[in-house]
Design a protein around this motif. Structure first.
Motif, short mmCIF file in Angstrom:
data_model
loop_
_atom_site.label_atom_id
_atom_site.label_comp_id
_atom_site.label_asym_id
_atom_site.label_seq_id
_atom_site.Cartn_x
_atom_site.Cartn_y
_atom_site.Cartn_z
N VAL A 169 25.31 -79.32 18.01
CA VAL A 169 24.47 -78.13 18.05
C VAL A 169 24.94 -77.23 19.19
O VAL A 169 25.06 -77.67 20.34
CB VAL A 169 22.99 -78.52 18.24
CG1 VAL A 169 22.13 -77.27 18.39
CG2 VAL A 169 22.50 -79.38 17.08
N GLY A 170 25.25 -75.98 18.86
CA GLY A 170 25.67 -75.03 19.87
C GLY A 170 27.07 -75.25 20.41
O GLY A 170 27.45 -74.62 21.40
N GLY A 171 27.86 -76.10 19.76
CA GLY A 171 29.21 -76.41 20.23
C GLY A 171 30.28 -75.94 19.26
O GLY A 171 29.99 -75.44 18.17
N THR A 172 31.54 -76.11 19.67
CA THR A 172 32.67 -75.70 18.86
C THR A 172 33.66 -76.84 18.71
O THR A 172 34.11 -77.40 19.71
CB THR A 172 33.40 -74.50 19.50
OG1 THR A 172 32.50 -73.40 19.62
CG2 THR A 172 34.60 -74.07 18.65
N LEU A 173 33.97 -77.18 17.47
CA LEU A 173 35.06 -78.11 17.17
C LEU A 173 36.20 -77.30 16.56
O LEU A 173 35.99 -76.56 15.60
CB LEU A 173 34.62 -79.19 16.18
CG LEU A 173 35.75 -80.11 15.70
CD1 LEU A 173 36.14 -81.10 16.80
CD2 LEU A 173 35.36 -80.87 14.43
N ALA A 174 37.38 -77.43 17.13
CA ALA A 174 38.57 -76.78 16.57
C ALA A 174 39.32 -77.78 15.71
O ALA A 174 39.58 -78.90 16.14
CB ALA A 174 39.47 -76.27 17.69
N LEU A 175 39.65 -77.37 14.50
CA LEU A 175 40.44 -78.17 13.58
C LEU A 175 41.81 -77.53 13.50
O LEU A 175 41.95 -76.42 13.01
CB LEU A 175 39.76 -78.20 12.21
CG LEU A 175 40.24 -79.21 11.18
CD1 LEU A 175 40.08 -80.63 11.69
CD2 LEU A 175 39.47 -79.04 9.87
N VAL A 176 42.83 -78.22 14.04
CA VAL A 176 44.14 -77.60 14.19
C VAL A 176 45.21 -78.38 13.45
O VAL A 176 45.08 -79.58 13.20
CB VAL A 176 44.54 -77.46 15.68
CG1 VAL A 176 43.49 -76.68 16.45
CG2 VAL A 176 44.75 -78.83 16.32
N GLY A 177 46.29 -77.69 13.11
CA GLY A 177 47.42 -78.32 12.43
C GLY A 177 48.28 -77.27 11.76
O GLY A 177 47.90 -76.09 11.66
N GLU A 178 49.46 -77.70 11.30
CA GLU A 178 50.38 -76.79 10.63
C GLU A 178 49.82 -76.33 9.29
O GLU A 178 48.90 -76.95 8.74
CB GLU A 178 51.72 -77.49 10.40
CG GLU A 178 52.46 -77.87 11.67
CD GLU A 178 53.64 -78.79 11.37
OE1 GLU A 178 54.78 -78.30 11.42
OE2 GLU A 178 53.41 -79.98 11.10
N SER A 179 50.39 -75.28 8.74
CA SER A 179 50.02 -74.82 7.41
C SER A 179 50.25 -75.93 6.40
O SER A 179 51.28 -76.61 6.44
CB SER A 179 50.85 -73.58 7.02
OG SER A 179 50.58 -72.50 7.87
N GLY A 180 49.28 -76.11 5.51
CA GLY A 180 49.40 -77.14 4.49
C GLY A 180 48.86 -78.49 4.87
O GLY A 180 48.92 -79.43 4.07
N LEU A 235 33.69 -61.87 21.56
CA LEU A 235 32.49 -61.61 20.75
C LEU A 235 31.90 -62.91 20.22
O LEU A 235 30.68 -63.13 20.30
CB LEU A 235 32.85 -60.67 19.60
CG LEU A 235 31.74 -60.41 18.57
CD1 LEU A 235 30.55 -59.74 19.22
CD2 LEU A 235 32.29 -59.56 17.41
N LEU A 236 32.75 -63.78 19.66
CA LEU A 236 32.26 -65.05 19.12
C LEU A 236 31.62 -65.90 20.21
O LEU A 236 30.58 -66.55 20.00
CB LEU A 236 33.42 -65.81 18.47
CG LEU A 236 33.97 -65.21 17.18
CD1 LEU A 236 35.24 -65.95 16.75
CD2 LEU A 236 32.93 -65.25 16.06
N SER A 237 32.22 -65.90 21.39
CA SER A 237 31.67 -66.69 22.50
C SER A 237 30.31 -66.13 22.93
O SER A 237 29.36 -66.90 23.17
CB SER A 237 32.65 -66.66 23.68
OG SER A 237 32.15 -67.40 24.77
N ASP A 238 30.20 -64.81 23.01
CA ASP A 238 28.92 -64.21 23.39
C ASP A 238 27.83 -64.49 22.35
O ASP A 238 26.68 -64.79 22.70
CB ASP A 238 29.09 -62.69 23.55
CG ASP A 238 29.92 -62.32 24.76
OD1 ASP A 238 30.13 -63.19 25.64
OD2 ASP A 238 30.40 -61.16 24.81
N LEU A 239 28.19 -64.40 21.08
CA LEU A 239 27.22 -64.68 20.02
C LEU A 239 26.77 -66.14 20.06
O LEU A 239 25.59 -66.44 19.80
CB LEU A 239 27.85 -64.36 18.65
CG LEU A 239 28.06 -62.88 18.35
CD1 LEU A 239 28.91 -62.72 17.09
CD2 LEU A 239 26.74 -62.15 18.19
N GLN A 240 27.68 -67.03 20.39
CA GLN A 240 27.32 -68.44 20.50
C GLN A 240 26.30 -68.65 21.61
O GLN A 240 25.31 -69.38 21.44
CB GLN A 240 28.56 -69.28 20.77
CG GLN A 240 28.30 -70.78 20.77
CD GLN A 240 29.59 -71.58 20.84
OE1 GLN A 240 30.45 -71.31 21.67
NE2 GLN A 240 29.72 -72.56 19.95
N ASP A 241 26.52 -68.00 22.74
CA ASP A 241 25.58 -68.12 23.87
C ASP A 241 24.22 -67.53 23.52
O ASP A 241 23.17 -68.09 23.87
CB ASP A 241 26.15 -67.43 25.11
CG ASP A 241 27.37 -68.14 25.66
OD1 ASP A 241 27.57 -69.33 25.36
OD2 ASP A 241 28.15 -67.49 26.40
#
Length: 339
Positions: free
Chosen positions: A41-52, A198-204
């Motif tokens: 809740v209120g956090g960010t998970l980044a899902l990263v990797g190459e295309s495909g 903007l995304l960070s401010d909206l999250q806060d």
């Protein structure tokens, strides 16, 4: 510790390969293959990797814009994959998605007012059209656009402005989770920074949670609390963002980090010998899926598939971490070379 807003368990989304006159299924593209993670809740998970690697398919699967074959997607304690279509439609109010190409996701025939208000009308938000128009004006102002812009068409805006419109459209239905699918990758670096701020401010302000899908690790470091690294449909490492940047526990994570350019001459990364091309997801390698490109491969890797072993503040799918000895000790993340 509070329950996560989103919990994904064993998600699998395969696409059939059909050939011949009768379109017989002769195989599958294993786009997402047993993926599990949580978004707090209120956090960010980044899902990263190459295309495909399957990361976009994960985002689409959560919303059932493509249909998974197995697994669970728990959102606020309710399994979205078990819901009938009508109930799932209502649940999409809580999860919105912002795509990479804003122009492709905006109807060129619709004015911006109608684009942003469409979701409100669909979910019954706002007592009437006047109230919805006022809300559109407020949302455009919040994403730093002139409210009078609502009477214009998408082609009249720049790429960064169109992405702000897409964010306003997502916010219009008051979601709790926003899936950002490569949402800044097509923008200039200076515009990227503005959108990320903007995304960070909206999250806060709103307590939003983000699943941020990207191949750009420089974006991840700015925004994410935790990072999940995907390779050929599987998560190969997941953990605290800062730890992964400083001490990656999987050779593939090392390779991604080594590819990030730095303007700081004091930064000297040891470049792992990640070799070759990504294999086809329709025929992934046996054993560890990364073994055909791994600089640390040894005899066991092609023969058996590693589990997700515990490391400091996370997990890693690598036999080098089987002992559970925490995060890597050295710059290469291993005690000594193997293989």
């Amino acid at each position: 510790m509070s329950d996560p807003l989103l919990r994904v368990e064993g998600l699998r989304t395969w696409f059939p390969i059909q050939r011949g006159l009768f379109q017989r299924t002769v195989g599958h593209v294993r786009a997402v293959d047993d993926v599990s993670f949580e978004v707090p809740v209120g956090g960010t998970l980044a899902l990263v990797g190459e295309s495909g690697c399957g990361k976009t398919t994960v985002g689409l699967s959560l919303l059932r814009l493509v249909q998974p074959q197995a697994g669970h997607v728990w959102f606020e304690g309710e399994d979205l994959l078990a819901l009938p279509p009508e109930a799932m439609r209502e649940r999409r109010k809580g999860i919105q998605i912002v795509f990479q190409d804003p122009m492709a996701s905006l109807d060129p025939r619709m004015r911006i007012r109608d684009v942003v208000a469409e979701g409100m009308q669909s979910f019954g938000i706002g007592a009437n059209e006047t109230e919805r128009t006022e809300r559109v004006a407020s949302l455009l102002s919040r994403v730093q656009l002139d409210p009078d812009a609502m009477w214009r068409y998408p082609h009249e805006f720049s790429g960064g402005q169109r992405q702000r419109i897409c964010i306003a459209r997502a916010l219009a239905v008051e979601p709790k989770l926003i899936v950002c699918d490569e949402s800044v990758s097509a923008l200039d670096v200076s515009i990227q920074a503005q959108i990320l701020n903007l995304l960070s401010d909206l999250q806060d302000e709103r307590g939003l949670s983000y699943l941020f899908i990207t191949h750009d690790l420089s974006v991840v470091r700015y925004l994410a609390d935790r990072v999940a690294v995907m390779y050929l449909g599987q998560i190969v490492e997941e953990g605290d963002a800062e730890r992964i940047f400083e001490r990656p526990a999987h050779p593939y994570s090392e390779g991604l980090l080594a590819a990030v350019p730095s303007v700081d001459p004091a930064v000297r990364r040891v470049t792992p010998r990640v070799r070759g091309d990504v294999p086809s997801p329709s025929a992934p390698p046996s054993g560890c899926r990364f073994h055909t490109r791994c600089p640390d491969v040894f005899d066991r890797c092609p023969a058996a598939a590693p589990a997700l072993y515990p490391v400091a503040e996370g997990v890693a799918r690598c036999f080098l971490r089987q002992e559970g000895d925490g995060a890597p000790d050295g710059p290469r993340g291993r005690a000594g070379a193997r293989g």
